[in-house]
Write an enzyme that holds these catalytic residues in place. Structure first.
Site, mmCIF file in Angstrom:
data_model
loop_
_atom_site.group_PDB
_atom_site.id
_atom_site.type_symbol
_atom_site.label_atom_id
_atom_site.label_comp_id
_atom_site.label_asym_id
_atom_site.label_seq_id
_atom_site.Cartn_x
_atom_site.Cartn_y
_atom_site.Cartn_z
ATOM 1 C CE LYS A 52 -3.792 -2.558 1.964
ATOM 2 N NZ LYS A 52 -4.532 -3.024 3.135
ATOM 3 C CD GLN A 96 -3.410 -4.654 6.240
ATOM 4 O OE1 GLN A 96 -3.298 -3.704 5.486
ATOM 5 N NE2 GLN A 96 -4.017 -5.771 5.877
ATOM 6 C CG ASP A 119 -9.760 -0.755 4.126
ATOM 7 O OD1 ASP A 119 -9.345 -1.020 2.976
ATOM 8 O OD2 ASP A 119 -9.112 -1.006 5.163
#
Ligand code: NAP
Length: 280
Positions: A52, A96, A119
């Site tokens: 990422k 995460q 997300d």
């Protein structure tokens, strides 16, 4: 022979388009920043977080990395999120998963400002997707829609069958196919006569989490087959939820694993970061 849907190529195209948009934003004086939080040192998470950060660098987004120790408490993590929510210079916040035991994932995801939830997991963004409002979209299913569109595959009016109903793949996938005017059926572990249902599909999206589960007997001749699954087999090679060798001769188009859906997830995350200005 089925047409191979090339996720590597399509994700590279998307990242190049985003790079141009980010450069234009920079010229207009707007810099984008993504905060990436990792708690503990789960090996797979470290690889995902690294990828990422690399994608941010490529498209020109500033990334702020927070690598917190395994012993971090829920309160400490929630405090950090509150601090990042309040910062005007932070456009997106990503935590995460999985989080270490003792930290409630739901509580953490709910704490992220929905307008920074790149997300797309916050219930506000899930709701926005279902009612057709602008919001952040779950990256993996959004990537599947891009794979279909950019491969010239029409969704409107098609029989679309999704296998799997998880919150991060199956359910948002169904919402997005419906938004694109597909006729959508969702299958799960209690679905009776699975192959009878999947054989109706013009577009079959497989997110069942079981290596090579879907064979030719589940697929209609000429169907488009999208394999969301990722597994390592006995020889340490990557494979999907679809038995590629069995299904490829029956399908009209298919995604390989690796190189299909996988590379799209990060590209769509970057897309969400770039869209953050529109969503406010
Ligand atoms: P998950 O949470 O394990 O969900 C699996 C779904 O499949 C569940 O809804 C389950 O039904 C259903 N299912 C299980 N056995 C079934 C059966 N025999 N017949 C019909 N349905 C069945 O998995 P997920 O998180 O959605 O992920 C799915 C796959 O995608 C995994 O292989 C994962 O590694 C992969 N993945 C890839 C990416 C990417 O970037 N490419 C991202 C996320 C996930 P119930 O709800 O009834 O239990």
């Amino acid at each position: 022979m089925a047409f191979l849907i090339d996720g590597k190529k399509i994700s590279a195209e998307i990242k190049d388009e985003l790079r141009e948009k980010v450069a234009a934003l920079k010229e207009a004086g707007k810099e984008l920043t993504l905060a990436v939080i990792q708690v503990g040192n789960d090996k797979a998470s470290t690889v995902y977080v690294g990828n990422k950060k690399k994608a941010c660098e490529y498209i020109g987004v500033r990334s702020l990395a927070y690598e917190l120790p395994e012993e971090t408490t829920e309160e400490e993590l929630l405090n950090l999120i509150a601090e990042l929510n309040a910062r005007d210079d932070v456009n997106g916040i990503l935590v995460q998963l999985p989080l270490p035991k003792g930290i409630c994932e739901d509580k953490v995801l709910l704490a992220i400002d929905p307008n920074k939830d790149v997300d797309g997991f916050h219930p506000v963004n899930v709701g926005r997707l279902w009612i057709g409002d602008k919001g952040f979209e779950s990256c993996t299913p959004a990537g599947v829609i891009q794979l279909l569109k950019r491969s010239g595959i029409t969704i409107s009016g098609k029989e679309c069958v999704v296998i799997g109903r998880s919150n991060i793949v199956g359910k948002p996938m169904a919402a997005m196919l419906l938004r694109e005017n597909g006729t959508v059926t969702v299958c799960h572990s209690r679905t009776k006569n699975l192959s009878e249902v999947t054989k109706r599909a013009d577009i079959l999206v497989v997110a069942i989490g079981k290596p090579k589960f879907i064979t030719a007997e589940y697929v209609k001749e000429g169907a488009v087959v999208i394999d969301v699954g990722i597994h390592r087999n006995e020889d340490n090679k990557l494979c999907g939820d679809v038995d590629f060798e069995s299904v490829e001769p029956v399908a009209s188009a298919i995604t390989p694993v690796p190189g299909g859906v996988g590379p799209m997830t990060i590209a769509m995350l970057m897309c969400n970061v770039v869209r953050s200005e529109e969503i406010k």
